[in-house]
Design a protein around this motif. Structure first.
Motif, PDB file in Angstrom:
ATOM      1  N   UNK A 278       0.827  -1.192   0.000  1.00  0.00           N
ATOM      2  CA  UNK A 278       0.000   0.000   0.000  1.00  0.00           C
ATOM      3  C   UNK A 278       0.874   1.259   0.000  1.00  0.00           C
ATOM      4  N   UNK A 283       2.589   1.428  -7.423  1.00  0.00           N
ATOM      5  CA  UNK A 283       1.742   0.266  -7.169  1.00  0.00           C
ATOM      6  C   UNK A 283       1.601  -0.601  -8.385  1.00  0.00           C
ATOM      7  N   UNK A 558      -6.053   3.090   5.715  1.00  0.00           N
ATOM      8  CA  UNK A 558      -6.589   2.057   4.833  1.00  0.00           C
ATOM      9  C   UNK A 558      -5.540   1.016   4.495  1.00  0.00           C
ATOM     10  N   UNK A 560      -5.119  -1.881   5.288  1.00  0.00           N
ATOM     11  CA  UNK A 560      -5.440  -3.307   5.330  1.00  0.00           C
ATOM     12  C   UNK A 560      -5.927  -3.840   3.997  1.00  0.00           C
ATOM     13  N   UNK A 561      -5.835  -3.048   2.960  1.00  0.00           N
ATOM     14  CA  UNK A 561      -6.233  -3.564   1.664  1.00  0.00           C
ATOM     15  C   UNK A 561      -5.159  -4.521   1.155  1.00  0.00           C
TER      16      UNK A 561
ATOM     17  N   UNK B  21      -8.484   7.941  -1.741  1.00  0.00           N
ATOM     18  CA  UNK B  21      -8.497   6.542  -1.318  1.00  0.00           C
ATOM     19  C   UNK B  21      -9.779   5.854  -1.760  1.00  0.00           C
ATOM     20  N   UNK B  22     -10.525   6.551  -2.600  1.00  0.00           N
ATOM     21  CA  UNK B  22     -11.820   5.992  -2.973  1.00  0.00           C
ATOM     22  C   UNK B  22     -11.650   4.677  -3.732  1.00  0.00           C
ATOM     23  N   UNK B  23     -10.788   4.744  -4.722  1.00  0.00           N
ATOM     24  CA  UNK B  23     -10.595   3.521  -5.505  1.00  0.00           C
ATOM     25  C   UNK B  23      -9.117   3.155  -5.541  1.00  0.00           C
ATOM     26  N   UNK B  24      -8.866   1.945  -5.206  1.00  0.00           N
ATOM     27  CA  UNK B  24      -7.505   1.429  -5.289  1.00  0.00           C
ATOM     28  C   UNK B  24      -7.287   0.942  -6.720  1.00  0.00           C
ATOM     29  N   UNK B  91     -11.592   1.171  -1.629  1.00  0.00           N
ATOM     30  CA  UNK B  91     -10.865   1.065  -0.372  1.00  0.00           C
ATOM     31  C   UNK B  91     -11.606   1.681   0.801  1.00  0.00           C
ATOM     32  N   UNK B  92     -12.212   2.842   0.551  1.00  0.00           N
ATOM     33  CA  UNK B  92     -12.882   3.514   1.664  1.00  0.00           C
ATOM     34  C   UNK B  92     -14.110   2.763   2.126  1.00  0.00           C
ATOM     35  N   UNK B  94     -14.627  -0.273   1.788  1.00  0.00           N
ATOM     36  CA  UNK B  94     -14.138  -1.501   2.411  1.00  0.00           C
ATOM     37  C   UNK B  94     -13.746  -1.255   3.866  1.00  0.00           C
ATOM     38  N   UNK B  95     -13.019  -0.167   4.099  1.00  0.00           N
ATOM     39  CA  UNK B  95     -12.595   0.139   5.476  1.00  0.00           C
ATOM     40  C   UNK B  95     -13.791   0.360   6.390  1.00  0.00           C
TER      41      UNK B  95
END
Lengths: 585, 150
Positions: A278, A283, A558, A560-561, B21-24, B91-92, B94-95
């Motif tokens: 992360x 990435x 965040x 933990x993704x 952090x909306x979309x990984x 990601x968000x 998900x968290x």
């Protein structure tokens, strides 16, 4: 008391003077010699080991050697032998038994009779305690020449069992006339059997036979360990030979050898920590397989084995993606949406790999895993390959009865009627479809170690962290798939032939475009696709920026993704599988 | 994730330029790779739109269970939506879903410490579910724009 100095020497060495008393015996002289030769003799010999010889010249040409008895008075003997006094050339010869390191018996070229270790019936104390480790004739073949030479010098006393000398610390001072083995051996009326037959260490050290191992399941656990270490060794050999030669032909030979052996090792080592990932600025670039992975993947690209995968996932979104993954790998697959369904599907047989979500409705992934493992135990899957035999023999089932009991103890309804449950658990005609324990890869959403340990404890072999990364997914399927394919080698071979045929067909239809060109085309397609993805992602990013000004609150927590996977162990299935393979072969 | 990277890097690495952090993108790109046709994007689009439906349905259920004060069900729903949002790289969302899972299990946000008071947990759940909904809406907006569907 008068002192006197006398010359002594070891054969071929220079003489030295030893101080003795006038009335000393040869025995006393031996003590003095040990003091004098404190290093070369004193460390490894006792004074009784030493033999002293006096050399006299009978006439001009003839030397006479005589061994001096321990009770001779030295001075008197010397005075008699050398009336004019002892000169340096007349030094007493120090003789010691000259084989101190265990070597094959010089007489070992003779036929090997364990009975020879019997002590003399006459009870002479030449060899009071006989050696346990009689050198075998096989070990002495290299020295046959040497031993023949010593046979020529047979009169020399050290040609007797040197080992027995070592153990008893005694050596006969004189060659014993008529005391050879041969005469003893031919002596009539001796007992027909020897005790060494029963107590022979070689017999005891014999490895248990295969039958003994197969019959005793308790031994089973220790065997695969031996087996896997052996394959490890093989692996190192193969990798050392392969790596320096990156030519394609060798790489293809590696594909058979690498995957099964790499299974236990690679997952442990190369697990990209999700958190680290992360934080990594690049990435996308890190997402592509790392350089050490790439060759493996490219080697394997054409060789996803023909395994049958069961995907257990309740979330339709995830299931859809996993299905797409597996479709790309071109292997057979089925799906289940809860643990109960997973067990039911597994019972149909023929699955090599189960991707098991842990948190499932009705029956959790862990429960399903435990149930599958229990059923495997009850049906003796992977214990020894009865895949070929249609039904276990009566003796076989009786032999394995204790395990049935074990299996039931694990099961929740242990108290119910045994016979009934047995029928229920029997896999029946499908038994032949279960060549080995299925590999269960847990899909865990959390990065918590506890969950992983729990999964492994339940009987999972490995796990993938959600969201599942395709690269890792592919790798897991290939790794475990290759291992299962090795176990089911015949099936794999058939598939290989079939795949080759397919390939040939494809080439034929693609008239003119060889495999090389096809690859190029593939690469082009990929590059094009990547470019398109990038373009689209840029659009996505732009969109995100617009939105982020309104709603983005940028939380840094965040981490933990997880996109990677970690593997900590390769549970029971592995061992069983290896054992099974062994039995099959 | 804002990174003062040089322009070259900025252009070449799509992952680093997504300022939210909306979309990984790493995860999302992987789904894009599954598309057979990058113009149609049939597969990824279907999966994303399925997710919209799923998320909306799940939020509805959450509201219902909030009313019923059914913490266990809320935890389970949180876990469920966590799985799919993680798969898509949201990601968000998900968290937040992870927090819903933990609060529903009567624990703190990280899931490590027990929370004895159910009311506290419920209160937290209300807040976090509202947050998750908002985060989902943001992500939905971006994704709908991405698929030319606004």
């Amino acid at each position: 008391m008068l002192h006197r100095k006398i010359w002594v020497k070891r054969p071929g060495a220079s003489a030295t003077l030893v101080k003795i008393k006038e009335d000393d015996l040869v025995d006393d002289l031996r003590d003095m010699i040990l003091q004098k030769y404190a290093n070369s003799l004193g460390r490894s010999f006792d004074s009784p080991d030493i033999t002293l010889k006096i050399v006299t010249l009978k006439d001009q040409h003839q030397r006479e050697e005589r061994v001096m008895g321990p009770d001779e008075q030295i001075c008197r003997t010397l005075d008699t032998a050398y009336p004019e006094g002892q000169t340096i050339h007349e030094a007493l010869l120090i003789d010691v038994p000259h084989r101190r390191t265990p070597k094959p018996s010089p007489r070992a070229h003779m036929p090997y009779y364990p009975e020879e270790t019997r002590p003399y019936e006459s009870g002479t104390d030449y060899f009071p305690q006989m050696p346990i480790n009689q050198p075998s004739p096989a070990g002495s073949t290299n020295h046959s020449h040497e031993s023949r030479t010593s046979q020529v010098n047979h009169a020399h006393h050290t040609s007797h069992h040197s080992i027995s000398v070592l153990q008893t610390g005694q050596i006969p001072p004189l060659p014993s006339p008529g005391g050879t083995r041969r005469t003893h051996h031919n002596r009539p009326g001796r007992p027909g059997y020897a005790r060494t037959h029963t107590s022979s260490p070689t017999t005891a050290a014999n490895p248990p036979t295969i039958a003994a191992i197969a019959g005793n399941p308790a031994l089973r656990t220790s065997r695969p360990r031996l087996d896997s270490s052996a394959s490890d060794a093989k692996h190192t050999v193969s990798s050392t030979t392969i790596q320096p030669l990156p030519t394609p032909p060798l790489a293809t030979t590696a594909e058979g050898a690498v995957p099964p052996t790499s299974v236990p090792t690679t997952p442990r080592v190369s697990s990209p920590g999700p958190r680290k990932k992360k934080l990594n600025p690049k990435r996308i670039t890190t997402r592509s397989p790392s350089p050490d992975v790439k060759p493996t993947l490219s080697i394997l690209d054409t060789s996803v084995p023909p395994i049958n995968v069961l995907i257990v996932e309740d979330n339709q979104i995830n299931l859809k993606l996993l299905e797409q993954f597996i479709r790309r790998l071109k292997v057979r697959w089925q799906t289940a949406v809860n643990g109960r369904e997973a067990v039911t599907k597994w019972r149909q047989g023929g699955f090599h790999l189960v991707l098991m979500d842990i948190q499932l409705p009705i029956m959790s992934g862990l429960e399903a895993t435990k149930e599958i493992r229990r059923l495997e135990r009850v049906n003796n899957i992977g214990i020894f390959s009865s895949a070929s035999s249609e039904a276990p023999t009566l003796a076989g089932s009786r032999l394995l009865a204790p395990q049935d009991v074990d299996g039931k103890e694990v099961g929740s309804d242990a108290e119910v009627d045994e016979e009934k449950e047995k029928e229920e658990d029997k896999l029946g005609d499908q038994r032949r479809l279960f060549k080995s324990p299925v590999i269960i890869v847990a899909l865990t959403a959390s990065n918590l170690q506890v969950d992983r340990h729990e999964a492994l404890a339940a009987g999972c072999n490995d796990f993938l962290t959600k969201p599942v990364n395709f690269v890792w997914f592919e790798r897991k399927v290939k790794e475990w798939g290759c291992m299962q394919a090795l176990i089911d080698f015949d099936g794999w071979r058939k598939w290989k032939d079939y795949a080759a045929l397919q390939q040939a067909d494809a080439n034929a239809t693609n008239a003119g475009s060889g495999p090389g060109r096809k690859n190029m085309q593939d690469k082009k397609d990929k590059a094009k696709k990547a470019a398109a993805n990038k373009k689209d992602l840029d659009r996505l990013r732009r969109g995100a920026r617009e939105t982020s000004t309104s709603g983005g609150t940028g939380s840094g927590s965040s981490g933990s993704t997880g996109t990677g996977t970690e593997s900590e162990g390769t549970g029971i299935g592995m061992d069983d599988a290896m054992g099974n393979k062994e039995n099959k072969g | 994730m804002a990174r003062p990277s040089d322009p070259v890097d900025d252009r070449s690495d799509a992952g680093s330029v997504l300022d939210t952090d909306i979309i990984d993108t790493t995860t999302f790109e992987q789904i894009l790779e599954m598309d057979d046709d990058e113009d149609e994007r049939e597969f990824s689009k279907s999966i994303v739109y399925d997710f919209f439906t799923q998320a909306e349905g799940t939020f509805e259920k959450m509201d219902k269970f909030l009313e019923q004060k059914n913490l266990a069900e809320l935890s389970s729903l949180g876990h469920f939506l966590k799985g799919s949002s993680a798969t898509l790289g949201l990601a968000k969302v998900k968290d937040s879903c992870e927090k819903i899972q933990h609060y529903g299990a009567k624990k703190d946000a990280s899931g490590t410490t027990d929370e004895p008071d159910d009311e506290v947990s419920l209160d937290r759940l209300k807040k976090i579910i509202a947050q998750a909904k908002a985060e989902f809406k943001d992500a939905e907006k971006i994704l709908r724009r991405f698929y030319h569907d606004e």
